[in-house]
Scaffold this motif. Sequence first.
Motif, PDB file in Angstrom:
ATOM      1  N   ARG A 142     -13.922  -2.805  11.614  1.00  0.00           N
ATOM      2  CA  ARG A 142     -13.268  -1.755  10.838  1.00  0.00           C
ATOM      3  C   ARG A 142     -12.829  -2.292   9.481  1.00  0.00           C
ATOM      4  O   ARG A 142     -13.052  -1.647   8.445  1.00  0.00           O
ATOM      5  N   ALA A 143     -12.242  -3.485   9.481  1.00  0.00           N
ATOM      6  CA  ALA A 143     -11.795  -4.070   8.220  1.00  0.00           C
ATOM      7  C   ALA A 143     -12.965  -4.311   7.285  1.00  0.00           C
ATOM      8  O   ALA A 143     -12.880  -4.051   6.084  1.00  0.00           O
ATOM      9  N   LEU A 152     -14.011  -1.028   5.728  1.00  0.00           N
ATOM     10  CA  LEU A 152     -13.058  -0.570   4.717  1.00  0.00           C
ATOM     11  C   LEU A 152     -13.167  -1.392   3.439  1.00  0.00           C
ATOM     12  O   LEU A 152     -13.095  -0.852   2.328  1.00  0.00           O
ATOM     13  N   LEU A 187      -7.883  -7.621   5.347  1.00  0.00           N
ATOM     14  CA  LEU A 187      -7.120  -6.511   5.891  1.00  0.00           C
ATOM     15  C   LEU A 187      -6.658  -6.887   7.288  1.00  0.00           C
ATOM     16  O   LEU A 187      -7.439  -7.442   8.066  1.00  0.00           O
ATOM     17  N   GLU A 218      -4.466  -5.877  11.004  1.00  0.00           N
ATOM     18  CA  GLU A 218      -3.974  -4.810  11.875  1.00  0.00           C
ATOM     19  C   GLU A 218      -2.449  -4.877  11.938  1.00  0.00           C
ATOM     20  O   GLU A 218      -1.845  -5.927  11.712  1.00  0.00           O
ATOM     21  N   ARG A 252      -2.721  -3.810   4.923  1.00  0.00           N
ATOM     22  CA  ARG A 252      -2.942  -3.303   6.270  1.00  0.00           C
ATOM     23  C   ARG A 252      -4.220  -2.465   6.294  1.00  0.00           C
ATOM     24  O   ARG A 252      -4.475  -1.663   5.379  1.00  0.00           O
ATOM     25  N   SER A 253      -4.997  -2.599   7.362  1.00  0.00           N
ATOM     26  CA  SER A 253      -6.187  -1.763   7.524  1.00  0.00           C
ATOM     27  C   SER A 253      -5.809  -0.286   7.521  1.00  0.00           C
ATOM     28  O   SER A 253      -6.497   0.544   6.916  1.00  0.00           O
ATOM     29  N   LYS A 254      -4.699   0.055   8.201  1.00  0.00           N
ATOM     30  CA  LYS A 254      -4.285   1.457   8.287  1.00  0.00           C
ATOM     31  C   LYS A 254      -3.911   2.015   6.917  1.00  0.00           C
ATOM     32  O   LYS A 254      -4.099   3.196   6.651  1.00  0.00           O
ATOM     33  N   LYS A 292      -7.205   2.743   5.189  1.00  0.00           N
ATOM     34  CA  LYS A 292      -7.795   3.925   5.813  1.00  0.00           C
ATOM     35  C   LYS A 292      -7.087   5.184   5.352  1.00  0.00           C
ATOM     36  O   LYS A 292      -7.721   6.210   5.058  1.00  0.00           O
TER      37      LYS A 292
END
Length: 311
Positions: free
Chosen positions: A62-63, A66, A81, A83, A300-302, A305
């Motif tokens: 995911r990172a 992104l 990035l 979590e 942060r990945s979030k 996102k």
Amino acid sequence: MDAGFEKRKKLALVARRYYLEDQKQSDIAQELGVSRPLVSRMLSEARELGIVEITVHEPGARAAGLLERLRSSSSVRGGILVEDGADNDETNRLLSQGAVELLRQLGTRRLGVGWGYLIGQLVTWLEENPQLGSAVTDICPLVGNASIPARNYQSNENVRLMAQQLGAAPHFLYLPALPDSLEEKQVLCSTEIYRQIYQAWETLDTALVNIGDYPSSPDFASLVRYGSLLQRQRACGRMLIYYFNQDGTVIQSDLDFAIQIPLDVLRRCPNIIGVCSANTSAKALEGALKTGIFTHLAARSKLVKALFDNQ
């Protein structure tokens, strides 16, 4: 009613029991009055018809995705990035570790350091995890010292501690971040102390710059430096003690008396790492990226996102 529709409803029921409610196939078979092998075939059919979609999240995938989106849509060339941790403190420790890893990846030698909460957390992480084999040879502050006692804003002390934990030579800026007036700034910036730090700024290969939110209640110094300019231009975030809006415009004032690395000098630094704390908003990150200043990001990945989700 359509027999096909009824069949899909039944397949969805079986899939819900198995995948979402963690029931055993034998229990589902008993509930429906069918055999367990039939339940297994129904689950397979549910996947084939697209009623069930199974996604496997590879670690780091995911990172990586992104970061690729950031590379294609901004000046960012790379980054790390992370979590979310169990709480903000844990998340900030992971971000600090990520920022130090970025310094290693970039082979940083001459480092300039901003200030702020995450910079303070990074210093704490380094005290617990010394990196004496680091390639960093020299460290200097990007902004003068604050008058408040909070460690996060004591630029020289943070530089001293970072240099100690990285095995590097510290270079200090013995000037206040916010003098009393524009006239005082002009006097201070004509001194040998300022000339030496300016020369250090011009030779940096990496800058570590905090990205934070614009405060809901501006401090007195900001009001003096900018008047109503920050409100009129809709400031949403800050880096060092510069402010910017969501369009990426760095807001400039003829009355600004802050002592920090000039923007034109900062832009010439080959690697500029933006570091976001656990509390940095997507709006602030969006504005920061639109300035075109940052080449790397620790966030942060979030958060990243959320940035794309809001576009």
